[in-house]
Design a protein around this motif. Structure first.
Motif, PDB file in Angstrom:
ATOM      1  N   PRO A  91       0.824  -1.209   0.000  1.00  0.00           N
ATOM      2  CA  PRO A  91       0.000   0.000   0.000  1.00  0.00           C
ATOM      3  C   PRO A  91       0.862   1.266   0.000  1.00  0.00           C
ATOM      4  CG  PRO A  91      -0.858  -1.583   1.563  1.00  0.00           C
ATOM      5  CD  PRO A  91       0.478  -2.106   1.097  1.00  0.00           C
ATOM      6  N   THR A  92       0.367   2.256  -0.716  1.00  0.00           N
ATOM      7  CA  THR A  92       0.993   3.575  -0.763  1.00  0.00           C
ATOM      8  C   THR A  92       0.103   4.534   0.029  1.00  0.00           C
ATOM      9  OG1 THR A  92      -0.252   4.252  -2.720  1.00  0.00           O
ATOM     10  CG2 THR A  92       1.856   3.079  -3.093  1.00  0.00           C
ATOM     11  N   PRO A  93       0.555   5.740   0.295  1.00  0.00           N
ATOM     12  CA  PRO A  93      -0.339   6.693   0.964  1.00  0.00           C
ATOM     13  C   PRO A  93      -1.660   6.891   0.211  1.00  0.00           C
ATOM     14  CG  PRO A  93       1.912   7.503   1.060  1.00  0.00           C
ATOM     15  CD  PRO A  93       1.925   6.280   0.158  1.00  0.00           C
ATOM     16  N   LEU A  94      -1.615   6.848  -1.113  1.00  0.00           N
ATOM     17  CA  LEU A  94      -2.825   7.024  -1.915  1.00  0.00           C
ATOM     18  C   LEU A  94      -3.763   5.818  -1.802  1.00  0.00           C
ATOM     19  CD1 LEU A  94      -4.423   8.687  -3.989  1.00  0.00           C
ATOM     20  CD2 LEU A  94      -3.050   7.595  -5.774  1.00  0.00           C
ATOM     21  N   SER A  95      -3.210   4.603  -1.808  1.00  0.00           N
ATOM     22  CA  SER A  95      -4.048   3.401  -1.780  1.00  0.00           C
ATOM     23  C   SER A  95      -4.371   2.913  -0.367  1.00  0.00           C
ATOM     24  CB  SER A  95      -3.385   2.261  -2.565  1.00  0.00           C
ATOM     25  OG  SER A  95      -2.224   1.794  -1.909  1.00  0.00           O
ATOM     26  N   ARG A  96      -3.733   3.479   0.649  1.00  0.00           N
ATOM     27  CA  ARG A  96      -3.922   3.023   2.036  1.00  0.00           C
ATOM     28  C   ARG A  96      -5.399   2.957   2.447  1.00  0.00           C
ATOM     29  NH1 ARG A  96      -1.400  -0.033   5.099  1.00  0.00           N
ATOM     30  NH2 ARG A  96       0.543   0.989   4.544  1.00  0.00           N
ATOM     31  N   PRO A  97      -6.254   3.958   2.131  1.00  0.00           N
ATOM     32  CA  PRO A  97      -7.666   3.838   2.543  1.00  0.00           C
ATOM     33  C   PRO A  97      -8.353   2.602   1.951  1.00  0.00           C
ATOM     34  CG  PRO A  97      -7.170   6.101   1.965  1.00  0.00           C
ATOM     35  CD  PRO A  97      -5.968   5.282   1.562  1.00  0.00           C
ATOM     36  N   PHE A  98      -8.022   2.243   0.706  1.00  0.00           N
ATOM     37  CA  PHE A  98      -8.599   1.047   0.091  1.00  0.00           C
ATOM     38  C   PHE A  98      -8.222  -0.194   0.890  1.00  0.00           C
ATOM     39  CE2 PHE A  98      -8.141  -2.629  -2.733  1.00  0.00           C
ATOM     40  CZ  PHE A  98      -9.424  -2.719  -3.249  1.00  0.00           C
ATOM     41  N   TRP A  99      -6.919  -0.339   1.204  1.00  0.00           N
ATOM     42  CA  TRP A  99      -6.448  -1.521   1.922  1.00  0.00           C
ATOM     43  C   TRP A  99      -6.952  -1.543   3.360  1.00  0.00           C
ATOM     44  CZ3 TRP A  99      -5.529  -5.046  -1.255  1.00  0.00           C
ATOM     45  CH2 TRP A  99      -4.942  -4.779  -2.495  1.00  0.00           C
ATOM     46  N   ASP A 100      -7.065  -0.369   3.986  1.00  0.00           N
ATOM     47  CA  ASP A 100      -7.623  -0.312   5.344  1.00  0.00           C
ATOM     48  C   ASP A 100      -9.081  -0.764   5.350  1.00  0.00           C
ATOM     49  OD1 ASP A 100      -5.181   0.598   6.314  1.00  0.00           O
ATOM     50  OD2 ASP A 100      -5.840   2.686   6.514  1.00  0.00           O
ATOM     51  N   ALA A 101      -9.846  -0.348   4.343  1.00  0.00           N
ATOM     52  CA  ALA A 101     -11.252  -0.778   4.242  1.00  0.00           C
ATOM     53  C   ALA A 101     -11.342  -2.278   3.999  1.00  0.00           C
ATOM     54  CB  ALA A 101     -11.966  -0.009   3.133  1.00  0.00           C
ATOM     55  N   CYS A 102     -10.466  -2.810   3.158  1.00  0.00           N
ATOM     56  CA  CYS A 102     -10.459  -4.265   2.934  1.00  0.00           C
ATOM     57  C   CYS A 102     -10.201  -4.997   4.251  1.00  0.00           C
ATOM     58  CB  CYS A 102      -9.408  -4.647   1.895  1.00  0.00           C
ATOM     59  SG  CYS A 102      -9.850  -4.234   0.199  1.00  0.00           S
ATOM     60  N   ARG A 103      -9.300  -4.478   5.061  1.00  0.00           N
ATOM     61  CA  ARG A 103      -9.014  -5.104   6.356  1.00  0.00           C
ATOM     62  C   ARG A 103     -10.277  -5.158   7.213  1.00  0.00           C
ATOM     63  NH1 ARG A 103      -5.315  -8.615   7.824  1.00  0.00           N
ATOM     64  NH2 ARG A 103      -3.529  -7.393   7.233  1.00  0.00           N
ATOM     65  N   GLU A 104     -11.173  -4.186   7.010  1.00  0.00           N
ATOM     66  CA  GLU A 104     -12.459  -4.137   7.727  1.00  0.00           C
ATOM     67  C   GLU A 104     -13.566  -4.873   6.966  1.00  0.00           C
ATOM     68  OE1 GLU A 104     -13.117   0.055   8.032  1.00  0.00           O
ATOM     69  OE2 GLU A 104     -11.461   0.348   9.431  1.00  0.00           O
ATOM     70  N   HIS A 105     -13.186  -5.574   5.890  1.00  0.00           N
ATOM     71  CA  HIS A 105     -14.122  -6.313   5.028  1.00  0.00           C
ATOM     72  C   HIS A 105     -15.159  -5.392   4.387  1.00  0.00           C
ATOM     73  CE1 HIS A 105     -13.125 -10.552   6.729  1.00  0.00           C
ATOM     74  NE2 HIS A 105     -12.050  -9.811   6.523  1.00  0.00           N
TER      75      HIS A 105
END
Length: 137
Positions: free
Chosen positions: A12-26
């Motif tokens: 994850p990059t700073p730009l994509s971090r919200p996407f990956w954080d949301a995936c972690r929350e399913h």
């Protein structure tokens, strides 16, 4: 899912971090342009449709339809050797954008263009990946 498919984890990059954080929350999210209303995937600094710079993360339904699909019998990298055959698809999410992922679960090898799918999340040590399954799969 009972066994995780091996993967080369994304970084994850700073730009994509919200996407990956949301995936972690399913949760599946994509950016919505506040200027033209279009959704975009991959994460971007500006809207590829209108060039606007007002992008906001929006939660999606998690439903989609297979736009293109292939079954892989020859692994792309050694890490995938134990998982062949596996299915890679372009999934058009119900809200419009297309994303690449795997079709997993029962019936995955029979997946075809036009089939409806639902997002499932695969928790790995490093990251949580969005995958898709056929209904009832």
């Amino acid at each position: 899912m009972t066994s995780a498919m091996p993967t080369i984890p994304p970084e994850p990059t700073p730009l994509s971090r919200p996407f990956w954080d949301a995936c972690r929350e399913h949760r599946l999210i994509m950016q919505a342009c506040q200027d033209c209303g279009e959704l975009t995937f991959y994460p971007a600094h500006m809207c590829p449709t209108c060039g606007g710079g007002h992008l906001k993360w929006q939660e999606l339904s998690g439903r989609g339809r297979i736009h293109s699909v292939t079954t892989v019998y020859r692994p792309a990298a050694p890490v995938f050797a134990g998982s062949v055959p596996y299915v890679i698809a372009l999934v058009e999410v119900a809200e419009g954008p297309i994303m690449m992922s795997n079709i997993v679960g029962p019936g995955a090898l029979e997946a075809k263009i036009g089939d409806t799918v639902d997002v499932v999340f695969e928790d790995l040590a490093e990251v949580t990946l969005p995958r898709f399954k056929l209904p009832g799969g």
